[in-house]
Write a protein that holds these residues in place. Structure first.
Motif, short mmCIF file in Angstrom:
data_model
loop_
_atom_site.label_atom_id
_atom_site.label_comp_id
_atom_site.label_asym_id
_atom_site.label_seq_id
_atom_site.Cartn_x
_atom_site.Cartn_y
_atom_site.Cartn_z
N GLN A 1 -14.92 -20.94 -58.94
CA GLN A 1 -14.51 -21.26 -60.31
C GLN A 1 -13.00 -21.13 -60.47
O GLN A 1 -12.35 -21.97 -61.10
CB GLN A 1 -15.22 -20.33 -61.29
CG GLN A 1 -14.91 -20.64 -62.77
CD GLN A 1 -15.26 -22.07 -63.13
OE1 GLN A 1 -16.41 -22.50 -62.97
NE2 GLN A 1 -14.28 -22.84 -63.60
N LEU A 2 -12.42 -20.09 -59.88
CA LEU A 2 -10.97 -19.91 -59.94
C LEU A 2 -10.26 -21.07 -59.25
O LEU A 2 -9.23 -21.57 -59.74
CB LEU A 2 -10.58 -18.58 -59.29
CG LEU A 2 -11.01 -17.31 -60.03
CD1 LEU A 2 -10.81 -16.09 -59.13
CD2 LEU A 2 -10.23 -17.15 -61.33
N ALA A 3 -10.77 -21.51 -58.10
CA ALA A 3 -10.17 -22.63 -57.39
C ALA A 3 -10.28 -23.92 -58.19
O ALA A 3 -9.36 -24.73 -58.23
CB ALA A 3 -10.82 -22.80 -56.02
N ALA A 4 -11.42 -24.10 -58.88
CA ALA A 4 -11.60 -25.28 -59.72
C ALA A 4 -10.59 -25.30 -60.86
O ALA A 4 -10.20 -26.39 -61.34
CB ALA A 4 -13.02 -25.32 -60.27
N ASP A 5 -10.15 -24.12 -61.28
CA ASP A 5 -9.14 -24.02 -62.34
C ASP A 5 -7.72 -24.13 -61.80
O ASP A 5 -6.76 -23.99 -62.56
CB ASP A 5 -9.30 -22.69 -63.08
CG ASP A 5 -10.60 -22.62 -63.88
OD1 ASP A 5 -11.15 -23.69 -64.21
OD2 ASP A 5 -11.07 -21.50 -64.16
N GLY A 6 -7.57 -24.35 -60.48
CA GLY A 6 -6.25 -24.60 -59.91
C GLY A 6 -5.69 -23.51 -59.02
O GLY A 6 -4.61 -23.68 -58.44
N LEU A 7 -6.40 -22.40 -58.87
CA LEU A 7 -5.91 -21.31 -58.03
C LEU A 7 -6.12 -21.65 -56.56
O LEU A 7 -7.19 -22.11 -56.16
CB LEU A 7 -6.64 -20.01 -58.37
CG LEU A 7 -6.18 -18.73 -57.67
CD1 LEU A 7 -4.77 -18.37 -58.09
CD2 LEU A 7 -7.13 -17.58 -57.98
N THR A 8 -5.10 -21.43 -55.73
CA THR A 8 -5.22 -21.62 -54.29
C THR A 8 -5.64 -20.29 -53.66
O THR A 8 -5.12 -19.24 -54.03
CB THR A 8 -3.88 -22.08 -53.69
OG1 THR A 8 -3.47 -23.29 -54.34
CG2 THR A 8 -4.00 -22.33 -52.20
N VAL A 9 -6.58 -20.35 -52.72
CA VAL A 9 -7.14 -19.12 -52.16
C VAL A 9 -7.05 -19.15 -50.64
O VAL A 9 -7.43 -20.12 -49.99
CB VAL A 9 -8.62 -18.95 -52.57
CG1 VAL A 9 -9.19 -17.65 -52.00
CG2 VAL A 9 -8.76 -18.98 -54.09
N LEU A 10 -6.54 -18.06 -50.07
CA LEU A 10 -6.56 -17.83 -48.63
C LEU A 10 -7.49 -16.67 -48.37
O LEU A 10 -7.32 -15.60 -48.95
CB LEU A 10 -5.16 -17.47 -48.11
CG LEU A 10 -4.03 -18.45 -48.38
CD1 LEU A 10 -2.73 -17.88 -47.83
CD2 LEU A 10 -4.32 -19.79 -47.76
N VAL A 11 -8.48 -16.84 -47.52
CA VAL A 11 -9.46 -15.77 -47.31
C VAL A 11 -9.78 -15.62 -45.83
O VAL A 11 -10.08 -16.61 -45.15
CB VAL A 11 -10.75 -16.04 -48.13
CG1 VAL A 11 -11.32 -17.41 -47.83
CG2 VAL A 11 -11.79 -14.95 -47.90
N SER A 12 -9.68 -14.40 -45.33
CA SER A 12 -10.12 -14.13 -43.96
C SER A 12 -11.52 -13.53 -44.02
O SER A 12 -11.81 -12.72 -44.90
CB SER A 12 -9.15 -13.18 -43.25
OG SER A 12 -9.19 -11.88 -43.82
N THR A 13 -12.38 -13.95 -43.11
CA THR A 13 -13.77 -13.49 -43.12
C THR A 13 -14.38 -13.57 -41.74
O THR A 13 -13.95 -14.39 -40.91
CB THR A 13 -14.61 -14.31 -44.11
OG1 THR A 13 -15.96 -13.83 -44.12
CG2 THR A 13 -14.62 -15.78 -43.75
N HIS A 14 -15.38 -12.72 -41.50
CA HIS A 14 -16.17 -12.81 -40.28
C HIS A 14 -17.56 -13.37 -40.56
O HIS A 14 -18.34 -13.60 -39.64
CB HIS A 14 -16.33 -11.42 -39.64
CG HIS A 14 -15.11 -10.97 -38.91
ND1 HIS A 14 -14.62 -9.69 -39.00
CD2 HIS A 14 -14.28 -11.63 -38.07
CE1 HIS A 14 -13.54 -9.58 -38.24
NE2 HIS A 14 -13.31 -10.74 -37.66
N TYR A 15 -17.88 -13.57 -41.84
CA TYR A 15 -19.20 -14.07 -42.21
C TYR A 15 -19.23 -15.59 -42.14
O TYR A 15 -18.45 -16.27 -42.82
CB TYR A 15 -19.57 -13.62 -43.62
CG TYR A 15 -19.72 -12.13 -43.78
CD1 TYR A 15 -20.71 -11.42 -43.11
CD2 TYR A 15 -18.86 -11.41 -44.61
CE1 TYR A 15 -20.84 -10.04 -43.26
CE2 TYR A 15 -18.98 -10.04 -44.78
CZ TYR A 15 -19.98 -9.37 -44.10
OH TYR A 15 -20.10 -8.01 -44.25
#
Length: 308
Positions: free
Chosen positions: A180-194
């Motif tokens: 939802q945040l990304a749909a509102d224009g926020l760019t997200v960088l996320v590291s994950t092992h899942y």
């Protein structure tokens, strides 16, 4: 007119002593994109993200983040980001609301009271505002951490293993919020092992011991790996697993419940080996789509550890 990417970096390199932790990494992240970073522990994921967010200075390379030069305008970049780590780092003897008031003070928000109230409402924390942070479950602590990261309305959110130690329901709710945040224009960088979380990213970047090995959508990365996968089923899977390991064309052998997944990059050799072993052990075999986890394991096996 095409909107400029949120992040564009070229040749990023970072060394700690004699060890090169990030080695000539180049990539782009579009505005409003959720970009995933995958790789083994110590592969350089967190360091790469910190370089792009102005939290570390590269030894070589260049780039722009949110329109700012990463070498000369890192302070401006820091003002525009929210940074969430996997380690809960709030005052456990303060309430949710008190913690957010403290964070609002750190950001010097002009109308802190309104910012706290709106953040509590936006993240579904209003009904728990008077609960002590130390008494929260892992999922609610995670939600509090996210609230603190976005209260100052950043344009870029950095998440470092954000869902470690939380239950599947909390993880799914968290990712719904991120989308939802990304749909509102926020760019997200996320590291994950899942792997299921990686599959919820718009694009993924696989970093192995400092080098960017693959990037693209999940489908592009899986296709680009060039792997073939077979599934064996039948009464003698343990015998088949022992017989398959080390044979021509076989790179991976992994049990999955009442089946056996066999993966390799040499399609012809793999098919011949699987067919022979299946016949010898009285098991059935069929082709099956290669998973992102298969690709992840293949990349890990092909990489050289730079920690030694």
């Amino acid at each position: 007119m095409t909107e400029a990417p949120a992040i564009t970096v070229r040749g990023l390199t970072k060394r700690f002593g004699a060890r090169t932790v990030v080695d000539d990494v180049s990539l782009e992240v579009a505005r409003g994109e959720i970009a995933g970073f995958l790789g083994p522990n110590g592969s350089g994921k967190t360091t790469t993200i910190r370089l792009m967010c102005g939290l570390l200075t590269p030894d070589a390379g260049e780039g722009r983040v949110l329109g700012y030069d990463i070498l000369r305008e890192s302070i401006a970049i820091k003002r525009e980001i929210g940074y969430m780590t996997q380690r809960f780092s709030f005052y456990e003897d303060l309430t949710i609301e008190e913690n957010l008031r403290f964070v609002a003070g750190l950001y010097s928000l002009k109308d802190a009271r309104t910012a706290v109230r709106e953040t509590l409402e936006d993240l579904g924390l209003a009904s728990r505002r008077h609960q002590l942070a130390g008494a929260l479950s892992g999922g609610w602590k995670q939600r509090l951490a996210l609230a603190a990261c976005i209260m100052h309305r950043p344009r870029l959110l950095m998440l470092d293993e954000p869902t470690a130690g939380v239950d599947p329901k909390a993880r799914r709710d968290f990712w719904d919020e991120i989308h939802q945040l990304a749909a509102d224009g926020l760019t997200v960088l996320v590291s994950t092992h899942y792997m299921d979380e990686a599959e919820r990213c718009h694009r993924i970047n696989y970093i192995s011991y400092g080098k960017l090995v693959a990037r693209g959508t999940v489908d592009e990365v899986v296709k680009g790996a060039g792997l073939v996968t077979y599934v064996l089923e039948g009464p003698r899977l343990a015998q088949a697993a022992r017989a398959l390991r080390g044979q021509a064309g076989v790179d991976q052998v992994a049990p999955f419940g009442n089946s056996l997944h066999v993966v390799g990059s040499d399609a012809a050799a793999l098919q011949a080996t699987v067919a022979r072993i299946a016949q010898e052990t009285g098991n059935r075999f069929d082709p099956t789509p290669t998973s992102l986890e298969d690709v992840f394991i293949q990349f890990m096996g092909a990489s050289t550890d730079n920690m030694s």
